[in-house]
Motif scaffolding. Structure first.
Motif, mmCIF file in Angstrom:
data_model
loop_
_atom_site.group_PDB
_atom_site.id
_atom_site.type_symbol
_atom_site.label_atom_id
_atom_site.label_comp_id
_atom_site.label_asym_id
_atom_site.label_seq_id
_atom_site.Cartn_x
_atom_site.Cartn_y
_atom_site.Cartn_z
ATOM 1 N N LEU A 140 0.827 -1.293 0.072
ATOM 2 C CA LEU A 140 0.049 -0.054 -0.047
ATOM 3 C C LEU A 140 0.884 1.205 -0.094
ATOM 4 O O LEU A 140 1.966 1.200 0.500
ATOM 5 C CB LEU A 140 -0.901 0.044 1.178
ATOM 6 C CG LEU A 140 -1.789 -1.065 1.290
ATOM 7 C CD1 LEU A 140 -2.493 -1.164 2.843
ATOM 8 C CD2 LEU A 140 -2.956 -1.022 0.400
ATOM 9 N N SER A 141 0.295 2.444 -0.592
ATOM 10 C CA SER A 141 1.147 3.636 -0.579
ATOM 11 C C SER A 141 0.512 4.650 0.115
ATOM 12 O O SER A 141 -0.958 4.653 0.363
ATOM 13 C CB SER A 141 1.306 4.102 -2.071
ATOM 14 O OG SER A 141 1.969 2.977 -2.913
ATOM 15 N N GLY A 142 1.192 5.554 0.759
ATOM 16 C CA GLY A 142 0.666 6.857 1.410
ATOM 17 C C GLY A 142 1.539 7.918 1.654
ATOM 18 O O GLY A 142 2.849 7.425 1.155
ATOM 19 N N VAL A 143 1.284 8.847 2.174
ATOM 20 C CA VAL A 143 2.340 9.973 2.416
ATOM 21 C C VAL A 143 2.064 10.419 4.016
ATOM 22 O O VAL A 143 1.178 10.440 4.780
ATOM 23 C CB VAL A 143 1.977 11.497 1.749
ATOM 24 C CG1 VAL A 143 2.891 12.272 1.770
ATOM 25 C CG2 VAL A 143 1.812 10.852 0.177
ATOM 26 N N CYS A 144 3.156 10.218 4.518
ATOM 27 C CA CYS A 144 3.633 11.033 6.167
ATOM 28 C C CYS A 144 2.887 12.429 6.162
ATOM 29 O O CYS A 144 3.152 13.159 5.477
ATOM 30 C CB CYS A 144 4.872 10.670 6.544
ATOM 31 S SG CYS A 144 4.954 11.435 8.367
ATOM 32 N N LEU A 150 -3.349 4.801 1.542
ATOM 33 C CA LEU A 150 -3.833 4.848 2.791
ATOM 34 C C LEU A 150 -3.973 6.201 3.178
ATOM 35 O O LEU A 150 -3.498 7.193 2.767
ATOM 36 C CB LEU A 150 -2.432 4.561 3.549
ATOM 37 C CG LEU A 150 -1.927 2.986 3.446
ATOM 38 C CD1 LEU A 150 -0.585 3.082 4.083
ATOM 39 C CD2 LEU A 150 -2.722 2.024 4.309
ATOM 40 N N SER A 151 -5.081 6.230 4.128
ATOM 41 C CA SER A 151 -5.337 7.596 4.579
ATOM 42 C C SER A 151 -4.673 7.486 6.110
ATOM 43 O O SER A 151 -4.977 6.668 6.664
ATOM 44 C CB SER A 151 -7.002 7.932 4.589
ATOM 45 O OG SER A 151 -7.153 8.762 5.380
ATOM 46 N N LEU A 152 -3.732 8.473 6.405
ATOM 47 C CA LEU A 152 -3.106 8.366 7.626
ATOM 48 C C LEU A 152 -3.483 9.464 8.597
ATOM 49 O O LEU A 152 -3.445 10.569 8.058
ATOM 50 C CB LEU A 152 -1.495 7.976 7.283
ATOM 51 C CG LEU A 152 -1.206 7.162 6.273
ATOM 52 C CD1 LEU A 152 0.351 7.167 5.860
ATOM 53 C CD2 LEU A 152 -1.321 5.666 7.280
ATOM 54 N N SER A 153 -3.130 9.471 9.779
ATOM 55 C CA SER A 153 -3.118 10.244 10.718
ATOM 56 C C SER A 153 -2.137 10.194 11.622
ATOM 57 O O SER A 153 -1.711 9.160 11.973
ATOM 58 C CB SER A 153 -4.684 10.390 11.484
ATOM 59 O OG SER A 153 -4.857 9.398 12.189
ATOM 60 N N MET A 154 -1.553 11.213 12.451
ATOM 61 C CA MET A 154 -0.775 11.128 13.568
ATOM 62 C C MET A 154 -1.157 10.637 14.681
ATOM 63 O O MET A 154 -2.442 10.992 15.073
ATOM 64 C CB MET A 154 -0.068 12.730 13.620
ATOM 65 C CG MET A 154 0.846 13.049 12.513
ATOM 66 S SD MET A 154 1.453 14.641 12.728
ATOM 67 C CE MET A 154 0.059 15.814 12.461
ATOM 68 N N CYS A 171 10.682 10.468 9.836
ATOM 69 C CA CYS A 171 10.524 11.130 11.138
ATOM 70 C C CYS A 171 10.365 10.631 12.131
ATOM 71 O O CYS A 171 10.215 10.961 13.437
ATOM 72 C CB CYS A 171 9.698 12.167 10.794
ATOM 73 S SG CYS A 171 7.941 11.828 10.552
ATOM 74 N N MET A 172 10.200 9.197 12.279
ATOM 75 C CA MET A 172 9.928 8.454 13.413
ATOM 76 C C MET A 172 8.373 8.567 14.138
ATOM 77 O O MET A 172 8.171 7.963 15.258
ATOM 78 C CB MET A 172 10.834 8.203 14.331
ATOM 79 C CG MET A 172 12.302 7.819 13.867
ATOM 80 S SD MET A 172 12.179 6.434 12.840
ATOM 81 C CE MET A 172 12.002 5.147 14.131
ATOM 82 N N LEU A 173 7.431 9.413 13.396
ATOM 83 C CA LEU A 173 6.188 9.650 13.886
ATOM 84 C C LEU A 173 5.342 8.408 14.167
ATOM 85 O O LEU A 173 5.483 7.559 12.883
ATOM 86 C CB LEU A 173 5.676 10.578 13.155
ATOM 87 C CG LEU A 173 4.211 11.250 13.441
ATOM 88 C CD1 LEU A 173 4.596 12.037 14.905
ATOM 89 C CD2 LEU A 173 3.703 12.048 12.461
#
Length: 61
Positions: A6-10, A47-51, A33-35
């Motif tokens: 899967l692909s996504g962006v931090c 991917l839909s990503l959140s911190m 960034c290790m987040l």
């Protein structure tokens, strides 16, 4: 036998990410960034990503 990725962006450092198959709710660390990131959703291999907010323990000092 192929392994799905899967692909996504931090959302913090904007690094392009390619990860093995994950499910909604899973967490992983951005290698740049290790987040800690949480998968909020997956649509068409994106991917839909959140911190994930990390709470530090208050030792009362």
């Amino acid at each position: 036998m192929s392994t799905a990725t899967l692909s996504g962006v931090c959302p913090e450092c904007e690094t392009d990410l390619t990860v093995p198959a994950l499910v909604t709710g899973e967490t992983f660390s951005c290698p740049e960034c290790m987040l800690t990131l949480r998968v909020e959703g997956i649509e068409d291999g994106q991917l839909s990503l959140s911190m994930v907010e990390v709470q530090l323990r208050d030792w009362g000092q």
